[in-house]
Write an enzyme that holds these catalytic residues in place. Structure first.
Site, short mmCIF file in Angstrom:
data_model
loop_
_atom_site.label_atom_id
_atom_site.label_comp_id
_atom_site.label_asym_id
_atom_site.label_seq_id
_atom_site.Cartn_x
_atom_site.Cartn_y
_atom_site.Cartn_z
N ASP A 101 -21.26 33.66 -56.18
CA ASP A 101 -21.95 34.20 -55.10
C ASP A 101 -23.24 34.58 -55.78
OD1 ASP A 101 -19.55 33.63 -53.83
OD2 ASP A 101 -18.43 35.04 -55.54
N GLN B 136 -20.14 27.86 -57.97
CA GLN B 136 -19.63 28.55 -59.38
C GLN B 136 -20.83 28.91 -60.45
OE1 GLN B 136 -17.67 25.49 -59.77
NE2 GLN B 136 -17.09 26.52 -57.13
N LYS C 167 -26.80 31.55 -54.53
CA LYS C 167 -27.80 30.13 -55.02
C LYS C 167 -27.98 28.72 -54.47
CE LYS C 167 -23.65 29.64 -57.77
NZ LYS C 167 -22.86 30.32 -57.20
N GLY D 64 -18.81 27.44 -51.97
CA GLY D 64 -19.06 28.07 -50.80
C GLY D 64 -20.58 28.44 -50.55
N HIS D 65 -22.07 28.36 -50.89
CA HIS D 65 -23.74 28.82 -50.77
C HIS D 65 -23.64 28.92 -48.78
CE1 HIS D 65 -23.65 25.89 -54.23
NE2 HIS D 65 -23.14 27.30 -54.45
P1 IMP Z 1 -10.43 27.55 -58.31
O1 IMP Z 1 -12.17 26.69 -58.78
O2 IMP Z 1 -10.56 27.65 -57.12
O3 IMP Z 1 -9.60 26.88 -59.02
O4 IMP Z 1 -11.21 28.97 -58.91
C1 IMP Z 1 -10.46 29.71 -59.99
C2 IMP Z 1 -11.73 30.75 -59.99
O5 IMP Z 1 -13.08 30.65 -60.05
C3 IMP Z 1 -10.79 31.95 -59.25
O6 IMP Z 1 -10.91 33.23 -59.50
C4 IMP Z 1 -12.00 31.89 -58.00
O7 IMP Z 1 -12.11 33.44 -57.70
C5 IMP Z 1 -13.74 31.71 -58.72
N1 IMP Z 1 -13.58 30.50 -57.39
C6 IMP Z 1 -13.91 28.88 -57.77
N2 IMP Z 1 -15.21 28.98 -56.43
C7 IMP Z 1 -16.16 30.22 -56.79
C8 IMP Z 1 -17.38 29.81 -56.04
O8 IMP Z 1 -18.31 29.52 -55.67
N3 IMP Z 1 -17.66 31.68 -55.80
C9 IMP Z 1 -17.37 32.20 -56.94
N4 IMP Z 1 -15.64 32.34 -57.28
C10 IMP Z 1 -15.58 30.70 -56.92
#
Ligand code: IMP
Length: 435
Positions: free
Chosen positions: A14, A231, A17, A41-42
């Site tokens: 977040d 991420q 990007k 979520g971009h």
């Molecule tokens: P998962 O990838 O959905 O399994 O989530 C694993 C961890 O990564 C969790 O703590 C999510 O909140 C975090 N996470 C996954 N994708 C994002 C992102 O795009 N932005 C911020 N945190 C993320």
């Protein structure tokens, strides 16, 4: 042959990007995603409108650019279909300029169920997953049981799908997970499966490519390619705060495996960091502020997850983590976002080192999740003024420039630009672009 430039988040996600990619896109011919999936979520804002992209690269609003979803990405066809529909409603026809790797893996409805089952079985040790099926789909990729985009064209796709789904059902039952109560968008597994199957038609209407040849050919032809990370560094499966991470390599090395380019083909590495720090989901966060200042950062910065709507945890910028990120990724330039959130602060602090058991360190310890880590803070005077209307880096308030200079000094990496509002016009480059 040109090199492929990389853009990634250096914190826990977040960092903004999507917006920076959108601003840089005019300088590129191809924007390529290399890992992650609809957990991302971009957010992009322009012409007073807000757009959130999950799987599709952030160059999609520029219709003359090629957008590529690489082999390292996970695609959930129903979410993909919804994203395409949202774009169509905004007058964007993604079929013209979006290409998808045949080798990208699919997220099945039962992967999403397994995500819920895994989280439930962890009890208090929950990762805080976005529940989009990321972990289970990458698990199947590594276990060599996954299904790929190109497989949707195979005559035995339905059988392979059923086999994998049955495996998931067996696992869920063995974990005492109540499959009957599972819902996605209010639908049972079987109901969702139906809409998921229907959405394959949308996916199949796109061009599937051997993306490793595609991207290397682009580089050979002298096209400028930007790899867009999702991420962020501290959520990397190897170097993040394991197990509170996502299931892919979010780092520069992930570009090589997620697109099929050689390490020697990597050019600039652009790292994005907020002027403070946030994290959504569980896991360590040494500079987190559980006080009024943390709440202010959350409210003023609108720190709510773009994918899940969850409030983000907020705190000061963490330089040991940022230095680690610069080292692992070979960051060549920094982009700093959202200093404007702290416009009213009397003091702005940065964590320059950690104190652990009375010892000072600037390294990320193996026991990051369990040790009591005290952030050692260096205070800076706030700039106490609005940044609205500031049109150049030089015109930024001196106190903010001092703060930014300290980030450069502490990381040893120059700042390329600072972003002072959600709008694409408010990215101020330190030097004129191209100089
Ligand atoms: P998962 O990838 O959905 O399994 O989530 C694993 C961890 O990564 C969790 O703590 C999510 O909140 C975090 N996470 C996954 N994708 C994002 C992102 O795009 N932005 C911020 N945190 C993320």
């Amino acid at each position: 042959m040109t090199k492929i430039d990389v853009l990634l988040g250096l914190q826990w996600g977040d960092e903004g990007k999507g917006k920076i990619v959108d601003v840089l896109t005019p300088g590129y011919d191809v924007i390529a995603r290399f890992q992650g999936g609809p957990n991302a979520g971009h957010t992009l804002e322009f012409n007073g409108m807000k757009h959130v992209l999950h799987i599709i690269p952030s160059g999609i609003f520029h219709q003359d650019k090629i957008n590529l979803i690489g082999n390292g990405v996970l695609i959930e066809p129903r979410i993909f279909q919804q994203e395409i529909k949202d774009l169509e409603a905004k007058g964007v026809d993604a079929r013209r300029n979006l290409y998808i790797s045949q080798k990208a893996h699919l997220i099945l409805p039962s992967h999403r169920m397994m995500d819920a089952a895994n989280e439930q079985s962890k009890g208090k040790a929950k990762i805080g997953s976005t529940l989009k099926g990321i972990g289970p789909a990458y698990t199947d990729k590594i276990a060599r049981t996954g299904l790929r985009v190109g497989d949707t064209l195979a005559s035995d796709f339905a059988e392979r799908y059923a086999r994998l789904k049955n495996q998931h059902l067996m696992m869920a039952r063995a974990m005492d997970y109540d499959v009957a109560q599972f819902r996605i968008d209010g639908m049972t597994l079987e109901e969702y499966e139906q809409v998921w199957m229907d959405s394959l038609a949308t996916l199949k209407s796109f061009r599937f490519v051997a993306s490793e040849y595609f991207v290397n050919r682009c580089l050979q032809e002298g096209k400028r390619v930007l790899a867009e990370g999702a991420q962020a560094m501290m959520l990397d499966i190897d170097f993040g705060t394991y197990p509170f991470v996502t299931s892919s390599n979010t780092i520069t090395a992930g570009v090589c495996t997620g697109l099929g380019v050689a390490p020697s083909a990597i050019g600039k590495v652009m790292g994005i960091t907020k002027a403070y720090c946030t994290r959504v989901g569980a896991g360590p966060f040494p500079t987190q502020l559980d006080d009024e200042t943390g709440k202010r950062l959350c409210e003023v910065g609108h720190e709510y997850g773009a994918t899940t709507g969850r409030p983000r945890r907020c705190g000061w910028i963490d330089l040991p983590a940022l230095r680690y990120a610069c080292m692992i990724n070979g960051v060549t330039e920094l982009y700093v976002t959202k200093p404007d959130v702290m416009n009213d602060f009397d003091t702005v602090s940065m964590c320059t080192a950690y104190e652990i058991d009375g010892r000072t360190t600037d390294e990320i310890p193996f026991e990051y999740n369990t040790l009591a880590i005290k952030p050692l803070l260096e205070p800076f005077a706030g700039w106490k003024q609005s940044l609205a209307g500031v049109e150049s880096y030089d015109a930024l308030p001196q106190a903010l420039k001092d703060y930014l200079a300290a980030i450069e000094r502490q990381t040893g990496v120059p700042i390329a630009a600072v972003s002072i509002s959600p709008d694409r016009k408010d990215v101020l480059f330190k030097q004129a672009v191209g100089s």
